[in-house]
Write a protein that holds these residues in place. Structure first.
Motif, PDB file in Angstrom:
ATOM      1  N   GLN A 178      46.788 -63.687 -11.730  1.00  0.00           N
ATOM      2  CA  GLN A 178      45.510 -64.367 -11.965  1.00  0.00           C
ATOM      3  C   GLN A 178      45.544 -65.797 -11.429  1.00  0.00           C
ATOM      4  O   GLN A 178      44.566 -66.269 -10.837  1.00  0.00           O
ATOM      5  CB  GLN A 178      45.182 -64.363 -13.471  1.00  0.00           C
ATOM      6  N   HIS A 179      46.670 -66.461 -11.652  1.00  0.00           N
ATOM      7  CA  HIS A 179      46.774 -67.838 -11.162  1.00  0.00           C
ATOM      8  C   HIS A 179      46.767 -67.873  -9.639  1.00  0.00           C
ATOM      9  O   HIS A 179      46.082 -68.707  -9.034  1.00  0.00           O
ATOM     10  CB  HIS A 179      48.059 -68.490 -11.686  1.00  0.00           C
TER      11      HIS A 179
ATOM     12  N   THR B 278      51.281 -74.567  -6.170  1.00  0.00           N
ATOM     13  CA  THR B 278      51.960 -74.214  -7.413  1.00  0.00           C
ATOM     14  C   THR B 278      51.629 -72.795  -7.845  1.00  0.00           C
ATOM     15  O   THR B 278      50.583 -72.245  -7.513  1.00  0.00           O
ATOM     16  CB  THR B 278      51.550 -75.178  -8.532  1.00  0.00           C
ATOM     17  N   LYS B 279      52.552 -72.215  -8.600  1.00  0.00           N
ATOM     18  CA  LYS B 279      52.315 -70.901  -9.202  1.00  0.00           C
ATOM     19  C   LYS B 279      52.714 -70.975 -10.662  1.00  0.00           C
ATOM     20  O   LYS B 279      53.698 -71.632 -11.023  1.00  0.00           O
ATOM     21  CB  LYS B 279      53.093 -69.821  -8.455  1.00  0.00           C
ATOM     22  N   ALA B 280      51.959 -70.315 -11.492  1.00  0.00           N
ATOM     23  CA  ALA B 280      52.229 -70.332 -12.923  1.00  0.00           C
ATOM     24  C   ALA B 280      53.407 -69.431 -13.257  1.00  0.00           C
ATOM     25  O   ALA B 280      53.744 -68.517 -12.507  1.00  0.00           O
ATOM     26  CB  ALA B 280      50.992 -69.881 -13.690  1.00  0.00           C
TER      27      ALA B 280
ATOM     28  N   VAL C 211      50.775 -64.658 -13.528  1.00  0.00           N
ATOM     29  CA  VAL C 211      51.034 -65.056 -12.144  1.00  0.00           C
ATOM     30  C   VAL C 211      49.927 -64.600 -11.199  1.00  0.00           C
ATOM     31  O   VAL C 211      49.403 -65.391 -10.408  1.00  0.00           O
ATOM     32  CB  VAL C 211      52.401 -64.504 -11.675  1.00  0.00           C
TER      33      VAL C 211
ATOM     34  N   SER D 243      43.405 -67.569  -8.218  1.00  0.00           N
ATOM     35  CA  SER D 243      42.586 -68.773  -8.359  1.00  0.00           C
ATOM     36  C   SER D 243      42.904 -69.835  -7.306  1.00  0.00           C
ATOM     37  O   SER D 243      42.082 -70.725  -7.052  1.00  0.00           O
ATOM     38  CB  SER D 243      42.763 -69.370  -9.758  1.00  0.00           C
TER      39      SER D 243
ATOM     40  N   SER E 112      56.977 -73.276  -9.084  1.00  0.00           N
ATOM     41  CA  SER E 112      56.478 -73.096 -10.443  1.00  0.00           C
ATOM     42  C   SER E 112      56.240 -74.452 -11.095  1.00  0.00           C
ATOM     43  O   SER E 112      56.920 -75.432 -10.771  1.00  0.00           O
ATOM     44  CB  SER E 112      57.487 -72.297 -11.277  1.00  0.00           C
TER      45      SER E 112
END
Length: 352
Positions: A115-116, A107-109, A113, A119, A85
């Motif tokens: 949608q990120h 990385t992950k938001a 989550v 991407s 994160s």
């Protein structure tokens, strides 16, 4: 046909595990071996079949990812891609993971989550393929060699640090965090100014530079727009931005700017190397280290054509031989050295 990459996903988020399952299922060269919500459950599944690549979260219950990673690397070295994160704690743990043997990070938001993750799906797929080709070892401590001769320390306060008439440009990717630590921790304070591109996500480069600064005799920090390239200082290109070197009167300075990725990367090694070829020419040393792909190969060739000294890391000491191999194929590398020879090469370049 090539063997399918067997993947284990270890993450306490059911949403992340489901998304990883979908992504892996969409790739013909990948197979999901298993998923696990924590390292304890993962260990039980690994007893039945060992994966080729592990996707590993760092902040989990029962056992943190770093402890699990260290156990893996001690018992059965396996390529590990860290899923971290974008938090201060996550960043610090990820850097510790690199030191423990992880080969890549994405990385992950913490919000939005799915949608990120959608991407960055292509980056994730590429990271898995890169990891599957990486060489792993049981222990990966900094390489110990005869110490490079130290000189009288110079002041590291910026306005007292001496300018540099030579520039060392270094480009690296997968396996580069360990390689850079091995090199930079052995350099004396009188080395020429160094500018580095390490493929790494935004926010991680500042923490990486800070960590190295605490280990090295030279100063190490994240590059900012307009920074002078100074003797005894290494500037690391910030993640998410390109960095190039320009001449400003009697000084060399960095330009940090936003632009589309080059060779799928931002920062790009090619962008740095081409700028050094143009601004520094024969007064530069270019070094391309371990990494997947071909970013930096053409830039290193430009440096050699401009009269610079150019070096590629050898296959035996590279975690992934992709970037050095492509540079060698192009004739961009004047010489090929192992990782443990690199500090002496930089020190020798500075004494010429």
């Amino acid at each position: 046909m090539n063997k399918s990459i067997q993947i284990l996903v270890v993450d306490d988020s059911a949403l992340v595990r489901q998304f990883m399952t979908e992504v892996i299922a969409s790739q013909p060269d990948m197979t999901l071996l298993a998923t696990a919500p924590d390292p304890i459950a993962a260990m039980a599944k690994m007893q039945k079949q060992w994966p080729d690549v592990i996707l590993l979260d760092v902040e989990m219950p029962k056992m943190d990812g770093i402890t699990f990673l260290k156990q893996i690397m001690a018992q059965h070295p396996t390529p590990v891609v860290i899923c971290s994160s974008l938090t201060e704690k996550g960043t610090a743990l990820t850097l510790e993971a690199f030191s423990a043997g992880a080969v890549a990070v994405f990385t992950k938001a913490t919000l939005g989550v799915r949608q990120h993750l959608q991407s960055i799906a292509n980056d994730l797929i590429r990271a898995i393929r890169e990891a599957s080709q990486a060489k792993t070892t049981t222990v990966r401590p900094p390489i110990k060699t005869a110490p490079v001769t130290m000189v009288t320390p110079i002041q590291t306060t910026h306005n007292l640090t001496r300018t540099t008439d030579r520039v060392v440009a270094i480009g690296t990717s997968t396996g580069g965090t360990i390689a850079l630590e091995n090199i930079l921790t052995q350099l004396p304070q009188d080395v020429p100014g160094i500018v580095i591109v390490q493929h790494m996500p935004e926010k991680f480069t500042a923490a990486f530079a800070e960590r190295l600064n605490g280990l090295c005799a030279i100063e190490v920090r994240e590059a900012k727009n307009g920074d002078r390239v100074l003797q005894g200082c290494a500037l690391i290109a910030p993640g998410g931005y390109h960095t190039q070197v320009v001449r400003n009167g009697a000084f060399y300075c960095t330009e940090v700017f936003d632009a589309p990725p080059v060779n799928r990367h931002k920062p790009s090694v090619d962008v740095l190397f081409r700028s050094v070829a143009k601004a520094v020419g024969r007064n530069a040393l270019g070094m391309i280290l371990t990494g997947m792909g071909d970013d930096g190969a053409r830039g290193l060739l430009s440096m050699r054509q401009a009269g610079a000294n150019t070096i590629a890391q050898d296959e035996a000491s590279s975690v992934v031989f992709g970037m050095p191999k492509e540079a060698i194929k192009l004739g961009a590398a004047e010489q090929i050295f192992s990782l443990n020879q690199m500090p002496a090469m930089i020190a020798q370049f500075g004494r010429r």
